[in-house]
Design a protein around this motif. Structure first.
Motif, PDB file in Angstrom:
ATOM      1  N   ILE A 175      -2.301  -0.927  -1.833  1.00 38.30           N
ATOM      2  CA  ILE A 175      -1.015  -0.645  -1.446  1.00 38.30           C
ATOM      3  C   ILE A 175      -0.775   0.541  -0.533  1.00 38.30           C
ATOM      4  O   ILE A 175      -0.098   0.572   0.504  1.00 38.30           O
ATOM      5  CB  ILE A 175       0.133  -0.566  -2.819  1.00 38.30           C
ATOM      6  CG1 ILE A 175       0.309  -1.964  -3.357  1.00 38.30           C
ATOM      7  CG2 ILE A 175       1.498  -0.120  -2.188  1.00 38.30           C
ATOM      8  CD1 ILE A 175       1.122  -1.717  -4.905  1.00 38.30           C
TER       9      ILE A 175
ATOM     10  N   THR B 226       0.026  -0.416   3.527  1.00 40.24           N
ATOM     11  CA  THR B 226       1.229   0.535   3.955  1.00 40.24           C
ATOM     12  C   THR B 226       0.973   1.569   4.965  1.00 40.24           C
ATOM     13  O   THR B 226       1.732   1.546   6.148  1.00 40.24           O
ATOM     14  CB  THR B 226       2.181   1.101   2.911  1.00 40.24           C
ATOM     15  OG1 THR B 226       2.388   0.118   1.923  1.00 40.24           O
ATOM     16  CG2 THR B 226       3.447   1.643   3.558  1.00 40.24           C
TER      17      THR B 226
ATOM     18  N   TYR C 224       5.094  -3.841  -1.504  1.00 37.37           N
ATOM     19  CA  TYR C 224       5.438  -2.613  -2.450  1.00 37.37           C
ATOM     20  C   TYR C 224       6.756  -3.138  -3.586  1.00 37.37           C
ATOM     21  O   TYR C 224       6.577  -3.101  -4.352  1.00 37.37           O
ATOM     22  CB  TYR C 224       6.377  -1.465  -1.610  1.00 37.37           C
ATOM     23  CG  TYR C 224       6.646  -0.234  -2.444  1.00 37.37           C
ATOM     24  CD1 TYR C 224       5.563   0.491  -2.977  1.00 37.37           C
ATOM     25  CD2 TYR C 224       7.730  -0.064  -2.983  1.00 37.37           C
ATOM     26  CE1 TYR C 224       5.355   1.575  -3.758  1.00 37.37           C
ATOM     27  CE2 TYR C 224       8.173   1.019  -3.778  1.00 37.37           C
ATOM     28  CZ  TYR C 224       7.091   1.916  -4.156  1.00 37.37           C
ATOM     29  OH  TYR C 224       7.306   2.753  -5.005  1.00 37.37           O
TER      30      TYR C 224
ATOM     31  N   GLY D  74       4.926  -2.534  -6.590  1.00 34.19           N
ATOM     32  CA  GLY D  74       5.443  -1.429  -6.874  1.00 34.19           C
ATOM     33  C   GLY D  74       5.178  -0.708  -8.327  1.00 34.19           C
ATOM     34  O   GLY D  74       4.921   0.442  -8.602  1.00 34.19           O
TER      35      GLY D  74
ATOM     36  N   PHE E  43       1.769   0.362  -8.526  1.00 33.67           N
ATOM     37  CA  PHE E  43       1.427   1.429  -7.903  1.00 33.67           C
ATOM     38  C   PHE E  43       1.809   2.492  -8.786  1.00 33.67           C
ATOM     39  O   PHE E  43       0.937   3.437  -9.014  1.00 33.67           O
ATOM     40  CB  PHE E  43       2.231   1.479  -6.689  1.00 33.67           C
ATOM     41  CG  PHE E  43       2.010   2.536  -5.900  1.00 33.67           C
ATOM     42  CD1 PHE E  43       0.934   2.421  -5.060  1.00 33.67           C
ATOM     43  CD2 PHE E  43       2.821   3.601  -5.732  1.00 33.67           C
ATOM     44  CE1 PHE E  43       0.646   3.713  -3.974  1.00 33.67           C
ATOM     45  CE2 PHE E  43       2.601   4.714  -4.877  1.00 33.67           C
ATOM     46  CZ  PHE E  43       1.510   4.628  -4.183  1.00 33.67           C
TER      47      PHE E  43
END
Length: 299
Positions: free
Chosen positions: A223, A227, A282, A286, A289
């Motif tokens: 991630i 990103t 995300y 998320g 993460f």
């Protein structure tokens, strides 16, 4: 045995506390205001992508659409002019995908191998190697522009998709090594010792033991890398050419129409198209993460 009457009643309602209530109202009010200010730019861009450009110019850049159109999305994807090419953002979107996906996967794999070697395999001068690798985390990107330009020229990869991917793989390895090393240092040493006693070598131990225990940090690094690389602009502008260009660099070259009037409508749609991949990755990853960070990613 304690008297039943003396035991606490957990079902009993707590008395109203004005100070606690006021504190809670203040905290939630601040969070709501901050959230609204954070999401406001995205909301404005989304609304403008559904408005006619004439309405935006006549009324205001910030406002509700009086008429809704999806033409801006079609123009931004397939026919908007970027430099001298009116192909929309589609080829630049594809170029970004072709560059970001392998760069993310390769840098994550290298970082995981480095983290294992630096923590559990007891390689010589591990601390010195770790410091040398992580120096790249703290270097401003402007410092490495000239060295990278020279290196890519020597390799024959100047102004190429492969060259830009190589830059992101090497730069990203600094971050992934830091994350993976700090995660893997918490794995039990007895697992590695048992594998070595059974005759497992470096890569067999890595594949059979380390990888199955590392999904949280793998998700974090994927991630993070996806990103960061997708949104990166400086390297994208410096090491790309007009033949290919990542979408972040292409957005800066969206042309106005023949009269010189800025096209806010399809410009907003193009920005949203560029934002969709990192938002999706995300949105779906998320929670993993955050979970991975709390399990040692940035200890």
């Amino acid at each position: 045995m304690p008297d039943i009457d003396t035991l606490p009643d957990f079902n009993r309602k707590k008395p109203f506390n004005p100070r606690r209530f006021a504190t809670r109202v203040a905290v939630y009010s601040i969070l709501i205001v901050v959230g609204l200010f954070t999401i406001m730019p995205l909301a404005v861009i989304l609304l403008n992508s559904l408005r006619f450009n004439a309405d935006i110019l006549r009324e205001s850049f910030i406002g509700w659409p009086t008429r809704i159109t999806l033409e801006n999305w079609d123009v931004a994807w397939s026919s908007a002019c970027i430099n001298a090419s009116c192909t929309g953002v589609k080829p630049y979107f594809i170029a970004s995908m072709l560059m970001v996906v392998p760069a993310t996967l390769i840098s994550t794999a290298i970082g995981l191998v480095n983290g294992f070697a630096l923590t559990k395999w007891k390689m010589p001068f591990a601390s010195v190697v770790f410091v040398a690798i992580t120096i790249g985390v703290f270097l401003p990107p402007q410092v490495v522009l000239l060295p990278w330009a020279i290196a890519l020229s020597w390799l024959g990869l100047s102004k190429s998709l492969a060259g830009l991917a190589l830059v992101h793989i090497i730069q990203g390895t600094c971050f992934t090594t830091l994350f993976c090393r700090n995660y893997l240092v918490n794995l039990p040493d007895d697992l590695i010792k048992a594998a070595r006693i059974d005759g497992a070598g470096f890569f067999r131990t890595f594949w059979k033991i380390v990888v199955p225990l590392s999904p949280p940090i793998i998700i974090v690094t994927i991630i993070w890398q996806f990103t960061f690389i997708w949104n990166e602009f400086l390297f994208a502008v410096t090491f790309s050419s007009s033949d290919f260009r990542p979408i972040t660099a292409a957005l800066m070259s969206l042309n106005a129409d023949d009269t010189g009037v800025s096209e806010y409508g399809f410009g907003s749609a193009a920005v949203l198209i560029a934002a969709i991949p990192p938002l999706l990755i995300y949105f779906f990853g998320g929670r993993y993460f955050v979970r991975g960070l709390t399990q040692g990613a940035v200890k």
